[in-house]
Write an enzyme that holds these catalytic residues in place. Structure first.
Site, PDB file in Angstrom:
ATOM      1  N   ARG A 180       0.836  -1.204   0.000  1.00 37.81           N
ATOM      2  CA  ARG A 180       0.000   0.000   0.000  1.00 37.81           C
ATOM      3  C   ARG A 180       0.868   1.249   0.000  1.00 37.81           C
ATOM      4  NH1 ARG A 180      -4.618   0.049   4.354  1.00 37.81           N
ATOM      5  NH2 ARG A 180      -5.305   1.785   3.042  1.00 37.81           N
ATOM      6  N   CYS A 238      -1.055   6.283   8.764  1.00 37.05           N
ATOM      7  CA  CYS A 238      -1.402   4.993   8.168  1.00 37.05           C
ATOM      8  C   CYS A 238      -2.504   5.235   7.152  1.00 37.05           C
ATOM      9  CB  CYS A 238      -1.817   3.994   9.254  1.00 37.05           C
ATOM     10  SG  CYS A 238      -3.197   4.566  10.265  1.00 37.05           S
TER      11      CYS A 238
END
Length: 280
Positions: A180, A238
Site C-alpha cells: 500500500r 497509516c
C-alpha cells in the site's frame, strides 16, 4: 515491563499478560477488539474476554464519522470523555487496553487516553491471544462497570500534525503494508501511494513471531534504519489514523517521541491538489 503498575514514564507503554494478571483487581481493563472487515468486536467480547474488561467500540467511541478528516478522524472530546466514563475509566487508576489484532486497535485507545491526559495507560502485549496462551482465564457475557470520572484534559499530552505541516516533519513514518505504501495496491482508499518523503515501517515490523512487540533495543534498530531517533522530529500515519498508533507504541517503547497525523492517507487524498508518491 513486569513491574506493573509503576508509572508509565518509568516502564513504557506495554504490559505483559502475567503482570496484568497479578494486578487485575487494581486496574481498569478495556477490550478494544476491532478488525476492518472482521467479525463484530462486541460479539467476540461477549463470547470471552479478560475478566472485568469492558468493551470499547472503535468506530463509535474512538473516532468521529468519516469526512474530510479521513475515515477515522479523532472523536469529539465530549464523546470520548463520555465513552471512557461509561466503561469505567478513572483518572487516577491505571488502564490496560487490548484487542485480538496484535495491538493495532488497542493502540488507538492508548494514544487517545494519553493524548487527553491519562497518565498511566498500557497496551497488553500480544492481546487476548497472548493472555490465553500464557494460561490466564477469560469470562463470557456483558460487562457493565461503575461509571468512571475521567476528564479530558485541556492540555494535550501527545503531539499531532495536520496536513499543512506533516511534510515538514523530518522523519514521516507510514505504518501501512509495503504494497500500500508503494501504491502497488489500494484496497480501501480511492488513491494509491504515499505522502512524498515518507518512509515505511509496517506494523508487522514491530512484532516478533508470536505477535508481541520486539524488545526496546530491537525497536530502536528498526526505527533507526529509517532515520527515526530522538534527534529528529518524527510523526506517523497509516490509512485512517488507527494503526499508525501501533508504530507510536513501538516508538514510545524505544524512547522515541513521535506525533500522529490523525487524518493519515485517507484524509490526505481528500484534497486532489496534494502530491502523491509511489514506489518503494
Amino acid at each position: 515491563m513486569d513491574d506493573f503498575p509503576r508509572a508509565l514514564s518509568d516502564r513504557g507503554p506495554l504490559v505483559t499478560p502475567d503482570a496484568l494478571a497479578r494486578e487485575l483487581g487494581d486496574v481498569t481493563v478495556l477490550d478494544v477488539r476491532y478488525r476492518m472487515g472482521g467479525p463484530p468486536g462486541r460479539d467476540e467480547h461477549r463470547a470471552g474476554h479478560v475478566p472485568g474488561a469492558a468493551y470499547v467500540d472503535l468506530d463509535a467511541d474512538l473516532a468521529a464519522p468519516p469526512g474530510d478528516g479521513g475515515r477515522h478522524p479523532l472523536p469529539d472530546e465530549g464523546t470520548f470523555e463520555a465513552a471512557m466514563r461509561r466503561v469505567g475509566v478513572l483518572g487516577d487508576r491505571p488502564v490496560v487496553v487490548y484487542d485480538d489484532w496484535e495491538g493495532r486497535a488497542a493502540a488507538r485507545a492508548w494514544w487517545l487516553l494519553r493524548y487527553h491526559g491519562h497518565r498511566d495507560v498500557r497496551v497488553l502485549d500480544g492481546g487476548l491471544s497472548a493472555w490465553r496462551a500464557d494460561g490466564h482465564p477469560v469470562e463470557a457475557g456483558d460487562v457493565r462497570p461503575e461509571p468512571g470520572d475521567f476528564h479530558v484534559s485541556p492540555t494535550k499530552q501527545m503531539r499531532v500534525v495536520g496536513p499543512d505541516d506533516v511534510t515538514d516533519v523530518e522523519v514521516l513514518v507510514d505504518a501501512r503494508a509495503v504494497e500500500r505504501y508503494a501504491g502497488e495496491t489500494e484496497p480501501v482508499d480511492p488513491v494509491a501511494g504515499h505522502i512524498p518523503g515518507a518512509v515505511n515501517v509496517p506494523t508487522t515490523a514491530n512484532l516478533d513471531e508470536r505477535g508481541r512487540f520486539l524488545a526496546p533495543e530491537r525497536l530502536r534498530e528498526v526505527y533507526a534504519a529509517v532515520g527515526a531517533d530522538t534527534a529528529r522530529t518524527v510523526a506517523a500515519y497509516c490509512g485512517s489514523g488507527v494503526t499508525a498508533a501501533h508504530d507510536l507504541v513501538a516508538m514510545a517503547s524505544a524512547g522515541i517521541d513521535a506525533a500522529l497525523y490523525p487524518g493519515s492517507w485517507s484524509g490526505w487524498v481528500t484534497d486532489p491538489s496534494r502530491p502523491v508518491a509511489t514506489g518503494r
